[in-house]
Design an enzyme around this catalytic site. Structure first.
Site, PDB file in Angstrom:
ATOM      1  N   HIS A 166      13.966 -64.770 -25.370  1.00 29.20           N
ATOM      2  CA  HIS A 166      14.592 -63.631 -24.705  1.00 29.20           C
ATOM      3  C   HIS A 166      13.588 -62.549 -24.319  1.00 29.20           C
ATOM      4  CE1 HIS A 166      18.278 -65.427 -26.369  1.00 29.20           C
ATOM      5  NE2 HIS A 166      18.915 -64.763 -25.433  1.00 29.20           N
ATOM      6  N   GLY A 167      12.428 -62.516 -24.969  1.00 25.10           N
ATOM      7  CA  GLY A 167      11.461 -61.501 -24.595  1.00 25.10           C
ATOM      8  C   GLY A 167      10.257 -61.523 -25.511  1.00 25.10           C
TER       9      GLY A 167
END
Length: 517
Positions: free
Chosen positions: A319-320
């Site tokens: 996600h990041g």
């Protein structure tokens, strides 16, 4: 181009549909037309990324074609490694360099590396394709077919992560129920637009006012911390639910049923159940292509817990690139370990687990755990995340706006005994936030999902097959208003009003949260 933009709703979508209809009897021309529309959709945001997308499509098609002919494991490893290196460079290079250099007290970066749009999604989709070519699940496609499978615009930017076996048969044998597909697709798309533009964007300011303002999150007290966290939990819930509906609705307009990606996750009774309902296609990918290859639960309890932690850690990093996402993934991995440990300890009271009090308590515990973890998902830094988390467990005290406190009359004394004081925050903002949260939680736990609402018309890929329907999650905890859509005048008026409300709320364009991943 965003789904919630005038350009998409009033230009690309209707033109793409008309072209698709005009070319209905010419398969190759229809595939090329949909591919051209998809590439235009992708390039609209920033055309500089288009050559990269086409290069990865060409590379993976070539590797996949060779794997279909010869099951060469070295070639598979090369293909998967190339994809991981690509996403690793664009997404994690600076995070890795910064983390390593900071250990020695330095600060060094590789300069600004722009993240290509949707790279997380089309990379995972193509890795799965290569594995299936090696396993013999796929026998390959024509170049244009493969390019369309990867770049089909309803699912390109933020998923669902589509498996070729779910989509390609529908491309090759187009649906003949054109009027039903158009009606159902527009209805699902309109519901998604309303969720995004009205509900998610409506509550977003109450989350942003906490997480984006240091004076707000620094030493935030109990009630304000929970209001900000719940506001974000509901923002991302309706944002992702709205995006998923719009993707499924847009594809259905072309007669293609995409798989479900979102199914009432806040009705979950366990963390496992939550991940069966939240970003369902990502969960399937991580299960099939990471958790199972690691050994799953086949080699004992400790290895199972290790595999769960690794899977959720990498899911968080997907996600990041940041320590907040690492902690978010580890929190969910830890929740899963605790859940499985609890299930083992309480295996003798299975009968109790089906009763309403236990189910409601399990849902409440899961809801709180998920929202505690959301703090690390949303916060811009570890400092702000830790400060909000401290506030949520009461370490910074509890207070309500003085404008409200001073109107409570006889309740002031008992509140003081409980340690609840007053502050100078806005009373009107406090009340508005609670009103929004209450209204949206009521929708979460009483309204049917979009797919349940449209159940009579095969609203997603799973609903077209009895065997696949049996794999869908249960309705979950909560009571549901028995609403079912039918092609009647009454429902047409209701959906039209919803559409108008969604379109009129587009004055300030906002990105979908999952576009950042």
């Amino acid at each position: 181009m965003l789904f919630n933009s005038y350009e998409f709703i009033f230009l690309l979508l209707p033109i793409a549909f008309l072209g698709n209809r005009l070319l209905a009897g010419r398969y190759n021309a229809r595939v090329i037309w949909l591919l051209a529309c998809s590439l235009f959709f992708y390039a609209w945001w920033n055309p500089i990324y288009l050559p990269l997308l086409l290069a990865t499509v060409g590379f993976n098609y070539t590797v996949g074609k060779k794997l279909c002919v010869s099951r060469n494991k070295q070639l598979l490893v090369l293909g998967v490694a190339a994809n991981l290196c690509l996403i690793g460079y664009f997404k994690y290079a600076n995070f890795f360099v910064q983390s390593v250099t900071s250990l020695g007290g330095g600060e060094f970066t590789l300069g600004q590396i722009a993240l290509p749009l949707a790279i997380s999604f089309f990379t995972f989709q193509q890795i799965a394709y290569l594995v299936d070519c090696y396993s013999g699940v796929s026998t390959g496609y024509r170049p244009m077919e493969y390019a369309l499978f990867v770049s089909f615009f309803p699912q390109l930017i933020a998923g669902p992560i589509v498996h070729h076996a779910e989509m390609m048969p529908q491309i090759r044998v187009p649906s003949r129920r054109i009027r039903e597909d158009l009606s159902v697709g527009l209805t699902i798309f309109s519901i998604g637009l309303f969720k995004k533009a009205v509900l998610a964007d409506g509550i977003a300011p109450y989350a942003n006012s906490l997480f984006d303002n240091e004076s707000a999150w620094h030493s935030v007290t109990f009630f304000h911390a929970w209001i900000g966290c719940l506001a974000y939990g509901l923002q991302i819930y309706f944002d992702f639910s709205g995006y998923s509906d719009m993707a499924i609705g847009a594809a259905r307009i072309f007669g293609i049923k995409l798989p479900l990606n979102f199914f009432a996750p806040y009705r979950s009774e366990t963390i496992s159940d939550f991940w069966r309902r939240w970003h369902m296609t990502l969960s399937h990918f991580l299960r099939d292509y990471l958790y199972f290859p690691l050994g799953g639960n086949r080699k004992g309890t400790l290895n199972r817990y290790r595999n769960l932690m690794i899977t959720m850690l990498l899911g968080g990093l997907w996600h990041g690139a940041g320590w907040t996402f690492v902690l978010w993934g580890l929190l969910h991995g830890g929740f899963l370990v605790v859940q499985h440990g609890w299930s083992h300890m309480t295996r003798g009271i299975i009968g109790w687990k089906g009763r309403p009090p236990y189910r409601m308590a399990a849902c409440a515990v899961t809801f709180v755990a998920v929202h505690f973890a959301w703090v690390y998902f949303r916060a811009g830094s570890l400092d702000s995340a830790n400060e909000v988390a401290r506030g949520m467990v009461g370490m910074n005290g509890a207070a309500i706006p003085d404008a409200i406190f001073n109107r409570l009359g006889p309740l002031e004394t008992p509140l003081g005994i409980l340690g609840i004081g007053e502050d100078t925050a806005s009373g009107s903002l406090f009340v508005a936030a609670i009103t929004w949260i209450t209204a949206l939680l009521t929708i979460v736990w009483t309204m049917p999902t979009t797919q349940q609402f449209m159940i009579q018309h095969e609203p997603a890929w799973e609903y077209a097959n009895v065997e696949h329907m049996q794999t869908l999650p249960s309705p979950g905890v909560g009571w549901q208003v028995p609403l079912t859509w039918k092609p009647t005048l009454g429902w047409s008026i209701v959906i039209s009003l919803i559409s108008v409300a969604g379109v009129l709320s587009l004055a300030e364009l906002s990105e979908f949260l999952y576009f950042q991943f």
